[in-house]
Design an enzyme around this catalytic site. Structure first.
Site, mmCIF file in Angstrom:
data_model
loop_
_atom_site.group_PDB
_atom_site.id
_atom_site.type_symbol
_atom_site.label_atom_id
_atom_site.label_comp_id
_atom_site.label_asym_id
_atom_site.label_seq_id
_atom_site.Cartn_x
_atom_site.Cartn_y
_atom_site.Cartn_z
ATOM 1 N N SER A 103 43.131 27.536 49.837
ATOM 2 C CA SER A 103 41.952 27.730 48.998
ATOM 3 C C SER A 103 40.704 27.987 49.837
ATOM 4 O O SER A 103 40.622 28.974 50.543
ATOM 5 C CB SER A 103 41.772 26.524 48.072
ATOM 6 O OG SER A 103 40.721 26.728 47.171
ATOM 7 N N ASP A 149 36.279 32.102 45.744
ATOM 8 C CA ASP A 149 36.738 31.292 46.869
ATOM 9 C C ASP A 149 37.939 31.968 47.524
ATOM 10 O O ASP A 149 38.324 33.077 47.155
ATOM 11 C CB ASP A 149 37.041 29.857 46.433
ATOM 12 C CG ASP A 149 38.218 29.759 45.469
ATOM 13 O OD1 ASP A 149 38.630 30.790 44.915
ATOM 14 O OD2 ASP A 149 38.721 28.631 45.273
ATOM 15 N N ASP A 171 41.245 31.699 47.667
ATOM 16 C CA ASP A 171 42.419 32.154 46.921
ATOM 17 C C ASP A 171 42.040 32.751 45.581
ATOM 18 O O ASP A 171 42.908 33.045 44.757
ATOM 19 C CB ASP A 171 43.429 31.015 46.753
ATOM 20 C CG ASP A 171 42.874 29.829 45.976
ATOM 21 O OD1 ASP A 171 41.645 29.643 45.949
ATOM 22 O OD2 ASP A 171 43.678 29.067 45.400
ATOM 23 N N ASP A 190 40.791 31.795 42.793
ATOM 24 C CA ASP A 190 41.012 31.202 41.477
ATOM 25 C C ASP A 190 39.733 30.605 40.907
ATOM 26 O O ASP A 190 39.697 30.203 39.747
ATOM 27 C CB ASP A 190 42.136 30.163 41.509
ATOM 28 C CG ASP A 190 41.830 28.973 42.413
ATOM 29 O OD1 ASP A 190 40.861 29.032 43.183
ATOM 30 O OD2 ASP A 190 42.583 27.984 42.343
#
Length: 477
Positions: A108, A258, A260, A262
């Site tokens: 992440s 961010d 990743d 999501d």
């Protein structure tokens, strides 16, 4: 007969967290450990003979780890489908559409030396400490220490590839039609993360016809070493480049994803951020209006206890039902399923949609913002002001060894005040006249006590904030 993986000692208790796996590459997570996790994932979730999706982000170790996971999964009889480079919400889409379990390798927003695994069962259902994650950890540790067991007649799985990005992009465009909005200029900061792949696919013309959007790309190059700034828009310093670019380009808004992709954060035309609570309220109203128009009488919206009290107020005003949960995606997703909720939002900029398999997707939330802005003539600062009637402190961490004692000291200070105290996910103290509230929530993994507060005005909440923090920090060692 066992297949010994490694002589190195990896303690998986260091990298298995409540909701995912995350650790420093080469120290708490390596290819041998990942291979064992892949085998345990199949065994614990009884996936032998079934398809398992595997993808990864742009971190240097992600594809190596994806291949290692595939080795372990196929040895235990699963058929692996490699998705290649994906964002986390692309995994959720794939597991939802095809009803297969899967994993994505990502850490992440963490720095480049980290990597990890987010896991999902079929239908994008989360794998967390409540429903199998720690069992996977324990079995993987056993496999890592003792070796993978023999197949015992179980056939080894095969490996294939599947590109789901086009289907993902087309599906999101079905959910929010941006083709008829007024032309908008926006700056998007992908932070060298996976937003650099998904943005051109969904909002650009890389895979689908173009939209009335003039996109100024910022750090779209996929680079898991994050050469420009950390891919963590929750920290204000990581939004500075985007804020500057929005003003310099005269853009209507800015979006920051961010690592990743999501989560999505929104900047208005002045370079000022809109809070995730404001976005939650805005999207909630849009989704309530939509489904009520389709005949749903009382749509349910989920929000965690740290979001602004404006969220349930807007939900109820729009004719919906607001349901509060603890912080954390597993709680939100579980409540989404139980309640049949149409939407859910968190203060951390995770946004969950029933039409997206109850999973979180920053891209779909961003599309709702674009639709709302592009469907009328006001600038985003004016549109957003409606959804931010209160003043929030943001999350403030204090390093405290005895968290319980610190909270007790705070409660003692407010004992003679007209307040209500509740204990869902930490301790919340709220003025009985509704003018302010604050929450103190202990971290489960760090010696931090997290403070969040909100008031009708800055003059009301700031003295409360300062007093609570002074009490908390006076008890530090």
């Amino acid at each position: 007969m066992v297949s010994k993986l490694s002589n190195e000692t990896i303690d998986l208790y260091e990298c298995f967290k409540a909701y995912d796996v995350r650790g420093v590459v080469g120290q708490s997570l390596n290819a041998e450990a990942v291979e064992a996790i892949g085998a345990a994932f199949v065994d614990v979730l009884t996936l032998d003979g079934q398809d398992v999706f595997i993808g990864g982000d742009m971190r240097p170790s992600s594809m190596t780890f994806a291949q290692a996971f595939a080795r372990g999964a196929t040895q235990r009889g699963a058929n692996v489908v490699m998705l290649g480079l994906i964002s986390t919400d692309v995994l959720y889409f794939a597991t939802g559409k095809h009803q297969n379990a899967g994993v994505v390798f990502t850490a992440s927003h963490n720095p480049g030396q980290y990597n990890g695994i987010k896991m999902a069962k079929s239908g994008a259902r989360p794998v967390s400490s409540d429903n199998g994650l720690f069992e996977i950890r324990d079995l993987a540790q056993d496999y890592l220490d003792k070796g993978l067991p023999a197949a015992n007649g179980r056939p080894r799985g095969n490996i294939s590839e599947l590109d789901v990005l086009s289907d993902y992009a087309a599906y999101l465009r079905e959910l929010v039609d941006l083709s008829k909005i007024r032309p908008l200029k926006l700056v998007i900061d992908a932070g060298n993360g996976m937003g650099g792949l998904t943005t051109p696919a969904v909002l650009g013309d890389a895979l689908l016809p173009g939209l009335p959007l003039d996109i100024v790309p910022l750090y779209f190059e996929l680079d898991g070493t994050f050469p420009n700034h950390p891919a963590n828009p929750l920290e204000p310093e990581n939004l500075v480049d985007l804020q500057t670019a929005v003003v310099e380009h005269g853009a209507d808004l800015g979006l920051a994803f961010d690592g990743d992709a999501d989560r999505c954060f929104v900047i208005d035309e002045r370079g000022m951020p809109l809070s995730p609570s404001a976005i939650t309220a805005l999207v909630s109203v849009r989704e309530i209006v939509r489904v009520k128009g389709e005949g749903e009488e009382q749509p349910v919206i989920i929000h965690n206890l740290i979001t602004s009290k404006a969220v349930p107020e807007f939900v109820e005003k729009a004719g919906g039902i607001a349901v509060m949960t603890r912080v954390g995606h597993s709680f939100i997703k579980a409540e989404m399923a139980v309640q049949g909720a149409v939407f859910g939002g968190e203060h951390s900029a995770h946004y969950y949609f029933r039409d997206f398999y109850n999973a979180d997707t920053g891209m779909l939330a961003a599309m709702h913002v674009l639709a709302a802005l592009g469907g009328q003539d006001l600038p985003l600062s004016e549109l957003g002001k409606e959804f931010e009637p209160y003043v929030a402190t943001g999350e403030i961490n204090s390093k405290v060894e005895d968290k319980t004692e610190a909270i007790d000291r705070v409660l003692k200070h407010f004992a003679d005040r007209p307040v209500e105290v509740t204990n869902m996910d930490g301790t919340t103290v709220a003025a009985t006249d509704g003018s302010w509230w604050f929450n103190l929530r202990p971290s489960n993994t760090e010696p931090f006590l997290r403070f969040n507060g909100e008031g009708s005005t800055a003059e009301i909440i700031e003295p409360i904030r300062d007093k609570v923090l002074a009490i908390v920090r006076s008890s530090t060692n």
